[in-house]
Write an enzyme that holds these catalytic residues in place. Sequence first.
Site, PDB file in Angstrom:
ATOM      1  N   LYS A   1       0.847  -1.271  -0.009  1.00 18.47           N
ATOM      2  CA  LYS A   1      -0.130   0.057  -0.013  1.00 18.47           C
ATOM      3  C   LYS A   1       0.828   1.172   0.120  1.00 18.47           C
ATOM      4  CE  LYS A   1      -1.952  -0.315   3.764  1.00 18.47           C
ATOM      5  NZ  LYS A   1      -1.965   0.835   4.720  1.00 18.47           N
TER       6      LYS A   1
ATOM      7  N   ARG B   1      -9.920   3.389   8.891  1.00 17.39           N
ATOM      8  CA  ARG B   1      -9.605   1.877   9.024  1.00 17.39           C
ATOM      9  C   ARG B   1     -10.646   1.070   9.979  1.00 17.39           C
ATOM     10  NH1 ARG B   1      -3.624   1.958   8.685  1.00 17.39           N
ATOM     11  NH2 ARG B   1      -2.651   0.049   9.681  1.00 17.39           N
TER      12      ARG B   1
ATOM     13  N   ARG C   1      10.072  -8.014   5.825  1.00 17.75           N
ATOM     14  CA  ARG C   1      10.143  -6.546   5.888  1.00 17.75           C
ATOM     15  C   ARG C   1      10.727  -6.273   7.498  1.00 17.75           C
ATOM     16  NH1 ARG C   1       5.263  -2.648   5.874  1.00 17.75           N
ATOM     17  NH2 ARG C   1       4.676  -3.387   8.130  1.00 17.75           N
TER      18      ARG C   1
HETATM   19  P1  AMP Z   1       0.636   1.329   9.054  1.00 13.27           P
HETATM   20  O1  AMP Z   1       1.870   2.005   8.629  1.00 13.27           O
HETATM   21  O2  AMP Z   1      -0.508   1.917   8.296  1.00 13.27           O
HETATM   22  O3  AMP Z   1       0.774   0.133   9.027  1.00 13.27           O
HETATM   23  O4  AMP Z   1       0.192   1.891  10.663  1.00 13.27           O
HETATM   24  C1  AMP Z   1       0.970   1.351  11.337  1.00 13.27           C
HETATM   25  C2  AMP Z   1       0.160   1.674  13.122  1.00 13.27           C
HETATM   26  O5  AMP Z   1      -0.167   3.194  13.075  1.00 13.27           O
HETATM   27  C3  AMP Z   1      -0.946   0.859  12.928  1.00 13.27           C
HETATM   28  O6  AMP Z   1      -0.621  -0.270  13.342  1.00 13.27           O
HETATM   29  C4  AMP Z   1      -1.917   1.810  14.064  1.00 13.27           C
HETATM   30  O7  AMP Z   1      -1.381   1.398  15.260  1.00 13.27           O
HETATM   31  C5  AMP Z   1      -1.546   3.090  13.580  1.00 13.27           C
HETATM   32  N1  AMP Z   1      -2.457   3.489  12.783  1.00 13.27           N
HETATM   33  C6  AMP Z   1      -2.203   3.816  11.322  1.00 13.27           C
HETATM   34  N2  AMP Z   1      -3.475   4.384  10.785  1.00 13.27           N
HETATM   35  C7  AMP Z   1      -4.201   4.324  11.699  1.00 13.27           C
HETATM   36  C8  AMP Z   1      -5.654   4.530  11.844  1.00 13.27           C
HETATM   37  N3  AMP Z   1      -6.154   5.144  10.657  1.00 13.27           N
HETATM   38  N4  AMP Z   1      -6.331   4.419  12.927  1.00 13.27           N
HETATM   39  C9  AMP Z   1      -5.823   3.987  14.192  1.00 13.27           C
HETATM   40  N5  AMP Z   1      -4.554   3.674  14.082  1.00 13.27           N
HETATM   41  C10 AMP Z   1      -3.735   3.848  13.029  1.00 13.27           C
END
Ligand code: AMP
Length: 191
Positions: A15, A90, A129
């Site tokens: 993504k 999310r 990763r």
């Molecule tokens: P990602 O890089 O998108 O995998 O996000 C890493 C972490 O950030 C996730 O596992 C959540 O803990 C937090 N996070 C990112 N986006 C959201 C969101 N829309 N709502 C809540 N937590 C988020």
Amino acid sequence: MSSRLVIMGPQGAGKGTQAQRLAERLGVPAISTGDIFRANIKGGTELGVLAQSYTSKGDLVPDEVTNAMVRDRLGQSDAAGGFILDGYPRNAAQVVELDDILTSLGVALDRVVELTADRSELLTRLRQRAETEGREDDTEEAIARRLDIYAEQTAPLTSAYAERGLLVRVDGIGTIDEVTARVVAASTPAA
Ligand code: AMP
């Protein structure tokens, strides 16, 4: 090409990479909530300290914190002409919030792109990763937790966007270039 897009997909589906490539192509910012949290964690800000207690376990940061952050970011001038949202919404409450944010800005989503990949492929990629990037939240437990949350809370949101005619599904298996070509094609409105 559409310029206000959400890119969805489970962790490991590519993504972030695809969001950045598409953003460059469209000349709009890629806005990743995960990246904003990571930058705050690195900088030791108040937001970062709070976020870290959730991100380190693979849990979602509370909606009131995340929603306010996204509202602020989408209101900045560089996002006025378009954006690629990566990692938000999310859950169902965030879908409602995003609608509200966009309504107050007087704009609407053009397209929601969902990148798909099966769980075993995702686990393989995420373990690789973990070895190469050493992200704090790439532990076995946190990886499994994030995939579970995606399946339970995030994947069902795609049906709401499908009902609105905004959803396109893109196969996330293939080389980065192959997937980019599919994402670009999917982001181009049908004639
Ligand atoms: P990602 O890089 O998108 O995998 O996000 C890493 C972490 O950030 C996730 O596992 C959540 O803990 C937090 N996070 C990112 N986006 C959201 C969101 N829309 N709502 C809540 N937590 C988020």
